[in-house]
Design an enzyme around this catalytic site. Structure first.
Site, PDB file in Angstrom:
ATOM      1  N   PRO A  84       0.747  13.599   4.355  1.00  0.00           N
ATOM      2  CG  PRO A  84       1.876  12.376   6.028  1.00  0.00           C
ATOM      3  CD  PRO A  84       0.665  12.338   5.124  1.00  0.00           C
ATOM      4  CE  LYS A  85       0.711  11.867  -1.328  1.00  0.00           C
ATOM      5  NZ  LYS A  85       1.448  10.672  -1.721  1.00  0.00           N
TER       6      LYS A  85
END
Length: 246
Positions: A115-116
């Site tokens: 989840p960057k």
């Protein structure tokens, strides 16, 4: 390009792939992990079923400095990890990640479902004695963590076991019409781990509300402690733990 050429490409754009082909080897990867007690309702909201929070009501806030990462470059990262179980087996759910490196964002999202988002994390030693992590999002400070530098020595074998614990990401990629194309829990385990030093100590963490970097949605209720370690390790390909579309 023929079909074989297209299928052999690592990543977009075809003219110049955005990241190298995994596995990725990290040298001198440095961690600051601050564990704290948070709100159980907020934890439950952040964890996707069928994962279950492990009941400890704890969250780990991490800073990671990666000066030498094959295929990805040199960068720093910060984010939130929640201890969970999957069918009774312990794992860590990676809930939020913020970093300053395009190849790592693109590869992390496309391959493993990390989840960057783009931000500016920093991990430094302030005035020779305080290990200090900060996270700025859109030039706004949203997190600060501190721990005494190399305070108490930790067992390196136990630290390696902790690093090797199963990690889980929620991978979401839409189809061209906006409907879900990939909706998976992706698991992976870091490998070939060599711990070069590990320490523990008291720690403090400040989280500031921000709509696009909602780290403060998991508020600090009580401090548990910090860990600081340096290791070489490998990130291999992942595996599908659960498919929401099947």
């Amino acid at each position: 390009m023929n079909q074989k050429d297209v299928l052999s490409l690592q990543s977009m754009p075809a003219a110049s792939g955005s990241y190298g082909r995994p596995p990725c080897r990290f040298i001198n990867r440095e961690f600051l992990i601050i564990t704290y007690e948070s709100d159980p309702a907020a934890i439950r909201q952040a964890v996707p079923e069928p994962l279950q929070p492990d009941g400890s009501n704890t969250v780990s806030y991490e800073w990671i400095k990666m000066p030498d990462s094959s295929g990805l470059g040199s960068y720093e990262e910060s984010g939130i990890v929640i201890p969970c179980t999957f069918h009774g087996e312990p794992c860590n759910f990676v809930a939020q990640m913020y970093l300053d490196n395009a190849p790592a964002i693109l590869g992390g999202r496309e391959v493993w479902g990390f989840p960057k988002k783009w931000a500016k994390p920093r991990l430094i030693v302030e005035e020779t004695e305080t290990l200090t992590g900060t996270l700025h999002y859109n030039n706004v400070l949203v997190a600060t963590g501190t721990m005494p530098f190399k305070y108490n020595i930790l067992d390196e074998k136990e630290t390696a076991k902790a690093i090797a614990k199963t990690q889980v990401n929620l991978k979401l990629i839409p189809d061209v019409d906006g409907t879900p194309k990939i909706a998976q829990l992706v698991a992976y385990n870091l490998e070939n781990i060599t711990v070069k030093g590990a320490w523990s100590g008291p720690a403090r963490l400040s989280l500031i509300p921000h709509v696009n970097a909602p780290v403060a949605d998991l508020p600090v209720k009580a401090y548990i402690g910090g860990k600081h370690f340096i290791a070489d390790l490998t990130l291999p390909y992942g595996r599908v733990l659960y498919d929401y579309l099947q």
